[in-house]
Design a protein around this motif. Structure first.
Motif, mmCIF file in Angstrom:
data_model
loop_
_atom_site.group_PDB
_atom_site.id
_atom_site.type_symbol
_atom_site.label_atom_id
_atom_site.label_comp_id
_atom_site.label_asym_id
_atom_site.label_seq_id
_atom_site.Cartn_x
_atom_site.Cartn_y
_atom_site.Cartn_z
ATOM 1 N N UNK A 264 0.861 -1.193 0.000
ATOM 2 C CA UNK A 264 0.000 0.000 0.000
ATOM 3 C C UNK A 264 0.892 1.236 0.000
ATOM 4 N N UNK A 265 0.658 2.117 -0.960
ATOM 5 C CA UNK A 265 1.402 3.377 -1.046
ATOM 6 C C UNK A 265 0.586 4.444 -0.322
ATOM 7 N N UNK A 266 1.054 4.877 0.843
ATOM 8 C CA UNK A 266 0.359 5.911 1.600
ATOM 9 C C UNK A 266 -0.242 5.384 2.883
ATOM 10 N N UNK A 267 0.060 6.081 3.984
ATOM 11 C CA UNK A 267 -0.417 5.646 5.290
ATOM 12 C C UNK A 267 -1.400 6.608 5.911
ATOM 13 N N UNK A 268 -2.323 7.148 5.095
ATOM 14 C CA UNK A 268 -3.402 7.967 5.613
ATOM 15 C C UNK A 268 -4.574 7.108 6.060
ATOM 16 N N UNK A 269 -5.744 7.718 6.161
ATOM 17 C CA UNK A 269 -6.917 6.991 6.653
ATOM 18 C C UNK A 269 -7.252 5.807 5.750
ATOM 19 N N UNK A 270 -7.283 6.020 4.440
ATOM 20 C CA UNK A 270 -7.629 4.926 3.521
ATOM 21 C C UNK A 270 -6.564 3.843 3.514
ATOM 22 N N UNK A 271 -5.285 4.253 3.508
ATOM 23 C CA UNK A 271 -4.209 3.263 3.492
ATOM 24 C C UNK A 271 -4.162 2.435 4.754
ATOM 25 N N UNK A 272 -4.252 3.094 5.912
ATOM 26 C CA UNK A 272 -4.233 2.363 7.179
ATOM 27 C C UNK A 272 -5.489 1.509 7.345
ATOM 28 N N UNK B 137 -2.743 2.037 -4.523
ATOM 29 C CA UNK B 137 -2.355 3.448 -4.481
ATOM 30 C C UNK B 137 -3.315 4.182 -3.556
ATOM 31 N N UNK B 138 -2.831 4.514 -2.357
ATOM 32 C CA UNK B 138 -3.599 5.309 -1.397
ATOM 33 C C UNK B 138 -2.788 6.542 -1.012
ATOM 34 N N UNK B 139 -2.066 7.076 -2.007
ATOM 35 C CA UNK B 139 -1.128 8.165 -1.722
ATOM 36 C C UNK B 139 -1.749 9.547 -1.798
ATOM 37 N N UNK B 140 -3.071 9.622 -2.032
ATOM 38 C CA UNK B 140 -3.751 10.901 -1.907
ATOM 39 C C UNK B 140 -3.970 11.637 -3.207
ATOM 40 N N UNK B 141 -4.470 12.854 -3.066
ATOM 41 C CA UNK B 141 -4.898 13.621 -4.235
ATOM 42 C C UNK B 141 -3.744 14.048 -5.122
ATOM 43 N N UNK B 142 -2.521 14.008 -4.590
ATOM 44 C CA UNK B 142 -1.349 14.347 -5.403
ATOM 45 C C UNK B 142 -0.574 13.097 -5.802
ATOM 46 N N UNK B 143 -1.261 12.015 -5.997
ATOM 47 C CA UNK B 143 -0.626 10.742 -6.294
ATOM 48 C C UNK B 143 0.295 10.826 -7.512
ATOM 49 N N UNK B 144 1.519 10.287 -7.402
ATOM 50 C CA UNK B 144 2.418 10.237 -8.562
ATOM 51 C C UNK B 144 2.166 9.046 -9.470
ATOM 52 N N UNK B 145 1.275 8.144 -9.070
ATOM 53 C CA UNK B 145 1.100 6.884 -9.802
ATOM 54 C C UNK B 145 0.673 7.094 -11.248
#
Length: 461
Positions: A6-14, A170-178
């Motif tokens: 999982x890319x990103x440890x925010x609410x959705x990623x966690x 990909x849970x890296x948020x609104x600025x995702x580089x994916x």
């Protein structure tokens, strides 16, 4: 069992990591920020500089899906949030007593808390999960992609290391580089549907005094003027936020970052004035957020998935301007679906893409429509003209039947045309209007000349 990165440890990623881990899957979460939400909520909330997550310090009210998903999947986390000070508020609490119960009424509950409380609860639970490894300070720099038609994502790169996975989220948020990584690798580009919003937000946090009044009485939490919206977000541990929203083109917007001007403006709205009358202690500067859009990023096009082995969730999938508070609710719903069907999704991501289009896309479209109307109204300071629509909003605070319909829409349980389009709601609204023949759409906030008089020494165009 699947290996998931999982890319990103925010609410959705966690949230996704926790639900996957508790089903026995092996999960690695890569989060570039070293710091994590801990036990000192005020320090983490007010003194953690998070430029990549500007919404973190803005007010939140978590809608029914947040509560439902947590109570279903992670009841220990939900109890932890209540222990940390989160408050439940049922939409029928507005009335002296709740109406006779109907099926579904139990879900019409808002969780009033700062975002940091939810982050802290998820972080603590993930630390206890032996199948989940959160790697903080580890920034994913690229995807590993195997050739094919379509190509398959087989892992992530972190510096010189490669981490193999059966599925990458990909849970890296609104600025995702994916999306950029995919196109750079020669994959078909993701399909992005983006709508700029011309709405700016300003908020300030307060705390009720230990020896002061605790309750403003029966006052609605929202007020409006033709050119501005104002609202109150009661929160955890005696904190609350006041917010103002107006057009990004409004010439007075910059002046509102001055706390004195902000409070003077807030006192012009009944909702926010009632809470300022409690003489609370300010806890923050005036916090601004603008440059927002509504963006849907689909990893599938008319020819099918642009890659396999990769899905997106949270703001990487659906980023909505926070007017209606959809973000965390839709993010956790996606995380739950992903965790429940991960084996199928790993084999064929179309299962996930089809579900997001059916279950989440309608709420995105509704947000776009609502924001266009709000942007136009705030920019033009246009008067209200739809008498019945205005009556529907006002009637909800007198009539539990209409309040139930309002709550079902607000909590993402029913679309507006279904919730409001019943004979019962129509009868109750008609009776309410018949009892008020002189009702006309109006605002409870200031007139424009009153607003501009609050701006010291400013020459307005």
């Amino acid at each position: 069992m699947a290996r998931v990165a999982i890319i990103g440890g925010g609410i959705s990623g966690l949230g996704a990591a926790l639900m996957l881990g508790r089903r026995g899957h092996t999960v690695a979460v890569f989060e570039q920020d070293v710091r994590q939400a801990g036990d000192d909520l005020n320090r983490d909330f007010f003194h953690w500089h998070r430029p990549r997550v500007p919404q973190a310090v803005q007010p939140h009210s978590f809608l029914a899906p947040v509560r439902t998903v947590l109570r279903t999947e992670t009841p220990d986390v939900y109890e932890d949030l209540l222990t940390r000070g989160a408050q439940e508020y049922h939409d029928f609490d507005w009335f002296d007593e709740h109406p006779p119960h109907r099926s579904g009424d139990e879900d019409l509950v808002t969780l009033r808390t700062r975002r940091i409380v939810l982050e802290a609860g998820l972080t603590a639970a993930v630390r206890r999960e032996h199948t989940v490894d959160v790697r903080r300070g580890r920034r994913v720099s690229a995807l590993t992609i195997e050739e094919g038609r379509p190509a398959r994502v087989s892992g992530v790169r972190v510096g010189a290391e490669t981490h193999q996975a059966d599925l990458v989220v990909d849970a890296s948020g609104r600025r995702s580089p994916v999306p950029g990584w995919l196109t750079a690798a020669g994959c078909r580009p993701p399909v992005v549907d983006s709508h700029r919003t011309g709405i700016a937000y300003l908020c300030r946090w307060y705390r009720l005094r230990a020896d002061g009044p605790r309750d403003p009485g029966r006052v609605q939490t929202g007020s409006s003027a033709p050119f501005a919206l104002a609202g109150v977000f009661p929160s955890d541990n005696d904190t609350f936020a006041l917010h103002l929203a107006l057009s990004t083109g409004d010439p007075t917007r910059g002046a509102l970052t001055d706390p004195a001007v902000f409070e003077a403006a807030a006192r012009r709205f009944p909702a926010t004035a009632a809470w300022l009358d409690l003489a609370p202690e300010p806890q923050s500067a005036v916090l601004a957020m603008a440059g927002l859009d509504n963006r849907w990023t689909s990893l599938t096009d008319d020819d099918g998935p642009v890659v396999t082995g990769l899905v997106n969730a949270g703001d990487s999938l659906i980023h909505t301007n926070p007017t209606l508070g959809h973000g965390a609710a839709l993010g956790l719903r996606a995380a739950q679906h992903l965790a429940t069907h991960v084996d199928q999704i790993t084999a064929d991501p179309v299962v996930y893409h089809d579900w997001t289009a059916q279950a989440l896309r309608p709420w995105f479209d509704a947000q776009v429509t609502a924001d266009r109307a709000n942007e136009q109204r705030l920019a033009e300071a246009s008067p209200r003209s739809d008498r019945r629509a205005a009556a529907l909003a006002a009637c909800a605070f007198d009539d539990p039947v209409v309040m139930r319909a309002r709550a079902q829409v607000r909590h993402l349980l029913q679309p507006a045309h279904d919730a409001y389009g019943t004979d019962e709601v129509d009868r109750h609204l008609t009776a309410w209007l018949d009892a008020r023949p002189d009702f006309s759409p109006t605002y409870d906030g200031p007139a424009r000349d009153q607003w501009e008089a609050l701006i010291p020494g400013r020459v307005l165009a």
